[in-house]
Design a protein around this motif. Structure first.
Motif, mmCIF file in Angstrom:
data_model
loop_
_atom_site.group_PDB
_atom_site.id
_atom_site.type_symbol
_atom_site.label_atom_id
_atom_site.label_comp_id
_atom_site.label_asym_id
_atom_site.label_seq_id
_atom_site.Cartn_x
_atom_site.Cartn_y
_atom_site.Cartn_z
ATOM 1 N N ALA A 126 0.272 -1.316 0.277
ATOM 2 C CA ALA A 126 0.008 0.227 0.003
ATOM 3 C C ALA A 126 0.795 1.183 -0.165
ATOM 4 O O ALA A 126 2.155 1.482 0.597
ATOM 5 N N ALA A 127 0.978 2.293 -1.080
ATOM 6 C CA ALA A 127 0.875 3.777 -0.847
ATOM 7 C C ALA A 127 1.097 4.568 -0.527
ATOM 8 O O ALA A 127 -0.362 4.814 0.035
ATOM 9 N N LEU A 128 1.540 4.662 0.719
ATOM 10 C CA LEU A 128 0.859 6.336 1.666
ATOM 11 C C LEU A 128 1.475 7.437 0.834
ATOM 12 O O LEU A 128 2.697 7.660 0.741
ATOM 13 N N ASP A 129 0.896 8.865 0.992
ATOM 14 C CA ASP A 129 0.981 9.731 0.119
ATOM 15 C C ASP A 129 1.012 10.605 1.398
ATOM 16 O O ASP A 129 0.023 10.894 2.278
ATOM 17 N N VAL A 130 1.907 11.365 1.795
ATOM 18 C CA VAL A 130 1.878 12.846 2.583
ATOM 19 C C VAL A 130 2.061 13.726 2.384
ATOM 20 O O VAL A 130 3.113 14.245 1.246
ATOM 21 N N ILE A 131 0.882 14.663 1.953
ATOM 22 C CA ILE A 131 0.120 15.631 1.362
ATOM 23 C C ILE A 131 0.444 16.960 2.050
ATOM 24 O O ILE A 131 -0.550 17.012 3.333
ATOM 25 N N ASP A 132 1.305 18.185 1.961
ATOM 26 C CA ASP A 132 1.432 19.311 2.771
ATOM 27 C C ASP A 132 0.102 19.956 2.445
ATOM 28 O O ASP A 132 -0.823 20.232 1.795
ATOM 29 N N ALA A 133 -0.909 20.230 3.889
ATOM 30 C CA ALA A 133 -2.199 20.584 3.714
ATOM 31 C C ALA A 133 -1.981 22.092 3.521
ATOM 32 O O ALA A 133 -3.962 21.741 2.760
ATOM 33 N N VAL A 134 -1.861 22.497 3.461
ATOM 34 C CA VAL A 134 -1.811 24.400 3.075
ATOM 35 C C VAL A 134 -0.960 24.128 1.829
ATOM 36 O O VAL A 134 -2.154 25.016 0.354
ATOM 37 N N THR A 135 0.016 23.801 1.368
ATOM 38 C CA THR A 135 0.468 23.810 -0.525
ATOM 39 C C THR A 135 0.160 23.129 -1.058
ATOM 40 O O THR A 135 -0.030 23.224 -2.786
ATOM 41 N N ARG A 136 -0.453 21.940 -0.100
ATOM 42 C CA ARG A 136 -1.596 20.315 -1.491
ATOM 43 C C ARG A 136 -0.369 19.613 -1.973
ATOM 44 O O ARG A 136 -0.151 19.384 -3.104
ATOM 45 N N VAL A 137 0.937 20.070 -1.879
ATOM 46 C CA VAL A 137 2.549 19.566 -2.733
ATOM 47 C C VAL A 137 2.566 18.201 -1.898
ATOM 48 O O VAL A 137 2.930 17.980 -0.897
ATOM 49 N N ARG A 138 2.733 17.331 -3.028
ATOM 50 C CA ARG A 138 3.505 15.747 -2.268
ATOM 51 C C ARG A 138 4.325 15.946 -1.894
ATOM 52 O O ARG A 138 5.090 16.043 -3.126
ATOM 53 N N LEU A 139 4.777 15.305 -0.565
ATOM 54 C CA LEU A 139 6.215 15.580 -0.365
ATOM 55 C C LEU A 139 7.072 14.106 -1.034
ATOM 56 O O LEU A 139 6.997 13.484 -1.095
ATOM 57 N N TYR A 140 8.008 13.842 -0.875
ATOM 58 C CA TYR A 140 9.245 12.827 -1.386
ATOM 59 C C TYR A 140 9.036 12.732 -0.093
ATOM 60 O O TYR A 140 9.790 13.218 0.447
ATOM 61 N N THR A 141 8.682 11.083 -0.104
ATOM 62 C CA THR A 141 9.288 10.198 1.253
ATOM 63 C C THR A 141 9.357 8.844 1.005
ATOM 64 O O THR A 141 8.437 7.535 0.678
ATOM 65 N N PRO A 142 10.555 8.635 0.854
ATOM 66 C CA PRO A 142 11.299 6.958 0.362
ATOM 67 C C PRO A 142 10.549 6.347 0.733
ATOM 68 O O PRO A 142 10.781 6.759 2.715
ATOM 69 N N GLY A 143 10.413 4.898 0.779
ATOM 70 C CA GLY A 143 10.535 4.453 1.264
ATOM 71 C C GLY A 143 8.909 4.202 1.867
ATOM 72 O O GLY A 143 8.497 3.463 3.133
ATOM 73 N N ASP A 144 7.764 4.420 1.066
ATOM 74 C CA ASP A 144 6.867 4.797 1.683
ATOM 75 C C ASP A 144 5.605 3.460 1.703
ATOM 76 O O ASP A 144 4.435 4.011 0.745
ATOM 77 N N LYS A 145 6.154 2.916 0.950
ATOM 78 C CA LYS A 145 5.017 1.342 1.191
ATOM 79 C C LYS A 145 5.213 0.501 2.005
ATOM 80 O O LYS A 145 6.290 0.374 2.707
ATOM 81 N N THR A 146 3.805 -0.425 2.133
ATOM 82 C CA THR A 146 3.937 -1.100 3.484
ATOM 83 C C THR A 146 4.781 -2.264 2.612
ATOM 84 O O THR A 146 4.532 -2.774 2.549
ATOM 85 N N ASP A 147 5.296 -2.612 4.133
ATOM 86 C CA ASP A 147 5.879 -3.740 4.054
ATOM 87 C C ASP A 147 5.319 -5.622 4.190
ATOM 88 O O ASP A 147 3.854 -5.307 4.021
ATOM 89 N N SER A 148 5.658 -6.781 3.790
ATOM 90 C CA SER A 148 4.842 -8.022 4.334
ATOM 91 C C SER A 148 4.103 -7.576 5.799
ATOM 92 O O SER A 148 3.597 -8.435 5.964
#
Length: 194
Positions: free
Chosen positions: A147-169
């Protein structure tokens, strides 16, 4: 090789100033001649990756993506114990990503539209951040893998670069972000019925 689609990588000998070449999505359904492959001339991109206090960070992974979004193969692209790195890439414009080692509190950095026309020094300081972690389960209490996690700035609506943002086993995830207010989006893996 068995029939299929492959990324074929041609690597120059160590110490050469020519770049690695990758032939993406090469379909093999029988004998295949690739003809003559000319490795592109390369240029050295080097620098140092540090913490915000100037201490070198070990084992930061660098990725260079070209204008088409293809990842350029850069052997030995992790930083040394002093934070130093040196890679060879063809001349071009890249998005360069600096992914800190897992388990740290360093925030990953992505630089866009980096023009590499000759030997280039590219130093970067990774800010210290805060970990967001947890587990994603389905309705039956089973872990959701990839599953992919997207982190989005609540003010600018820009998606942050977040390495390792998928769930593991086990369905676990962990990303590091700077202080702020964020919207978190969890996307199920492609092809899932979730």
């Amino acid at each position: 090789v068995p029939a299929g689609s492959y990324n074929i990588v041609a690597r120059p000998p160590s110490g050469a100033t020519i770049a690695t070449l990758t032939l993406f999505a090469t379909n093999v359904n029988g004998d295949l001649s690739l003809g003559t492959i000319a490795l592109p001339d390369g240029v050295v991109v080097s620098g140092r990756v540090t913490s915000s206090s100037g201490v070198g960070i070990f084992d930061v992974d660098l990725d260079f993506d070209d204008r088409k979004g293809n990842r350029v193969n850069t052997p030995n692209d992790q930083t040394s114990s002093t934070g130093a790195y040196s890679v060879i890439v063809p001349v071009g414009r890249y998005t360069v990503s600096f992914q800190p080692p897992a388990g740290t509190h360093s925030v990953g950095v992505r630089r866009t539209a980096v023009d590499i026309a000759g030997a280039t020094t590219l130093n970067v300081a990774l800010p210290t951040g805060f970990a967001i972690s947890g587990t994603v389960l389905d309705g039956g209490g089973q872990p959701v893998v990839n599953a992919a996690l997207d982190v989005i700035d609540a003010v600018t609506r820009v998606r942050l670069y977040t390495p390792g943002d998928k769930t593991d086993s086990t369905g676990a995830y962990r990303v590091v972000v700077p202080a702020g207010t964020y919207d978190l989006n969890f996307d199920p893996p492609q092809g899932s019925t979730l």
